[in-house]
Design a protein around this motif. Structure first.
Motif, PDB file in Angstrom:
ATOM      1  N   MET A   1      47.098 -63.387 -19.016  1.00 56.82           N
ATOM      2  CA  MET A   1      47.548 -63.752 -20.352  1.00 56.82           C
ATOM      3  C   MET A   1      46.355 -63.899 -21.300  1.00 56.82           C
ATOM      4  O   MET A   1      46.523 -63.743 -22.501  1.00 56.82           O
ATOM      5  N   ILE A   2      45.207 -64.196 -20.756  1.00 56.39           N
ATOM      6  CA  ILE A   2      44.008 -64.278 -21.585  1.00 56.39           C
ATOM      7  C   ILE A   2      43.743 -62.922 -22.246  1.00 56.39           C
ATOM      8  O   ILE A   2      43.262 -62.857 -23.381  1.00 56.39           O
ATOM      9  N   LEU A   3      44.097 -61.836 -21.567  1.00 55.21           N
ATOM     10  CA  LEU A   3      43.912 -60.504 -22.154  1.00 55.21           C
ATOM     11  C   LEU A   3      44.784 -60.322 -23.395  1.00 55.21           C
ATOM     12  O   LEU A   3      44.373 -59.651 -24.353  1.00 55.21           O
ATOM     13  N   VAL A   4      45.957 -60.909 -23.398  1.00 52.99           N
ATOM     14  CA  VAL A   4      46.836 -60.840 -24.577  1.00 52.99           C
ATOM     15  C   VAL A   4      46.180 -61.593 -25.735  1.00 52.99           C
ATOM     16  O   VAL A   4      46.182 -61.113 -26.877  1.00 52.99           O
ATOM     17  N   ALA A   5      45.610 -62.750 -25.454  1.00 56.47           N
ATOM     18  CA  ALA A   5      44.915 -63.519 -26.491  1.00 56.47           C
ATOM     19  C   ALA A   5      43.739 -62.711 -27.045  1.00 56.47           C
ATOM     20  O   ALA A   5      43.528 -62.665 -28.265  1.00 56.47           O
ATOM     21  N   PHE A   8      45.035 -60.004 -29.337  1.00 53.44           N
ATOM     22  CA  PHE A   8      45.408 -60.530 -30.653  1.00 53.44           C
ATOM     23  C   PHE A   8      44.171 -60.756 -31.514  1.00 53.44           C
ATOM     24  O   PHE A   8      44.180 -60.482 -32.712  1.00 53.44           O
ATOM     25  N   ILE A   9      43.096 -61.253 -30.924  1.00 56.87           N
ATOM     26  CA  ILE A   9      41.864 -61.462 -31.668  1.00 56.87           C
ATOM     27  C   ILE A   9      41.305 -60.119 -32.145  1.00 56.87           C
ATOM     28  O   ILE A   9      40.900 -59.976 -33.302  1.00 56.87           O
ATOM     29  N   VAL A  10      41.302 -59.133 -31.263  1.00 56.51           N
ATOM     30  CA  VAL A  10      40.809 -57.804 -31.627  1.00 56.51           C
ATOM     31  C   VAL A  10      41.652 -57.204 -32.758  1.00 56.51           C
ATOM     32  O   VAL A  10      41.111 -56.630 -33.717  1.00 56.51           O
ATOM     33  N   LEU A  11      42.967 -57.342 -32.675  1.00 50.51           N
ATOM     34  CA  LEU A  11      43.833 -56.829 -33.741  1.00 50.51           C
ATOM     35  C   LEU A  11      43.549 -57.511 -35.072  1.00 50.51           C
ATOM     36  O   LEU A  11      43.504 -56.870 -36.121  1.00 50.51           O
ATOM     37  N   MET A  54      47.924 -67.311 -32.954  1.00 52.89           N
ATOM     38  CA  MET A  54      48.701 -66.989 -31.757  1.00 52.89           C
ATOM     39  C   MET A  54      47.790 -66.863 -30.543  1.00 52.89           C
ATOM     40  O   MET A  54      48.149 -67.284 -29.443  1.00 52.89           O
ATOM     41  N   ALA A  55      46.595 -66.308 -30.734  1.00 44.36           N
ATOM     42  CA  ALA A  55      45.648 -66.186 -29.621  1.00 44.36           C
ATOM     43  C   ALA A  55      45.233 -67.562 -29.106  1.00 44.36           C
ATOM     44  O   ALA A  55      45.120 -67.769 -27.897  1.00 44.36           O
ATOM     45  N   VAL A  56      45.016 -68.506 -30.019  1.00 49.05           N
ATOM     46  CA  VAL A  56      44.634 -69.863 -29.611  1.00 49.05           C
ATOM     47  C   VAL A  56      45.752 -70.517 -28.798  1.00 49.05           C
ATOM     48  O   VAL A  56      45.501 -71.139 -27.764  1.00 49.05           O
ATOM     49  N   ILE A  57      46.989 -70.366 -29.250  1.00 44.95           N
ATOM     50  CA  ILE A  57      48.123 -70.956 -28.527  1.00 44.95           C
ATOM     51  C   ILE A  57      48.271 -70.318 -27.147  1.00 44.95           C
ATOM     52  O   ILE A  57      48.491 -71.017 -26.150  1.00 44.95           O
ATOM     53  N   ILE A  80      55.953 -69.717 -27.337  1.00 43.17           N
ATOM     54  CA  ILE A  80      55.716 -70.577 -28.501  1.00 43.17           C
ATOM     55  C   ILE A  80      54.879 -69.845 -29.547  1.00 43.17           C
ATOM     56  O   ILE A  80      55.162 -69.919 -30.751  1.00 43.17           O
ATOM     57  N   ALA A  81      53.861 -69.122 -29.102  1.00 39.82           N
ATOM     58  CA  ALA A  81      53.005 -68.383 -30.036  1.00 39.82           C
ATOM     59  C   ALA A  81      53.807 -67.355 -30.815  1.00 39.82           C
ATOM     60  O   ALA A  81      53.642 -67.227 -32.032  1.00 39.82           O
ATOM     61  N   VAL A  82      54.664 -66.630 -30.140  1.00 42.84           N
ATOM     62  CA  VAL A  82      55.449 -65.586 -30.806  1.00 42.84           C
ATOM     63  C   VAL A  82      56.516 -66.203 -31.714  1.00 42.84           C
ATOM     64  O   VAL A  82      56.708 -65.749 -32.850  1.00 42.84           O
ATOM     65  N   VAL A  83      57.179 -67.250 -31.250  1.00 43.41           N
ATOM     66  CA  VAL A  83      58.253 -67.878 -32.036  1.00 43.41           C
ATOM     67  C   VAL A  83      57.701 -68.520 -33.308  1.00 43.41           C
ATOM     68  O   VAL A  83      58.366 -68.523 -34.338  1.00 43.41           O
TER      69      VAL A  83
END
Length: 104
Positions: A1-5, A8-11, A54-57, A80-83
């Protein structure tokens, strides 16, 4: 899941600093006249801030999951981040604040 964060930072960085405005849904389909009416730099700041938030959450959920040993917390963080993040992004970016006034 850290990769998703990290994604998001890269985006967020790509849109704000890399001027990859075509990643913002709907912007690349606007005509040049309609693009001139939009404050894309302001919207890119909103996009970056939402992606970073969202990345922080997500990262917090991942770290809490690791610390407590409960893998479900990681998914709760993502949900929670997405909602929170997606509605914030949609409402804020579509507000009248980012529409340029026409000078006649």
């Amino acid at each position: 899941m850290i990769l998703v964060a990290i994604l998001f930072i890269v985006l967020g960085v790509l849109v704000k600093n890399g001027k990859a405005y075509n990643l913002i849904a709907g912007y690349n389909t606007l005509s040049p006249e309609e693009k001139a009416k939009v404050d894309i730099k302001g919207i890119s700041v909103v996009f970056r801030n939402a992606m970073f938030g969202m990345a922080v959450i997500i990262a917090a959920g991942s770290l809490l999951s690791y610390w407590l040993g409960d893998p479900a917390i990681e998914w709760y963080g993502l949900i929670i981040a997405v909602v929170i993040g997606v509605p914030y992004l949609l409402v804020k970016a579509n507000s009248d604040k980012y529409k340029k006034e026409e000078i006649e």
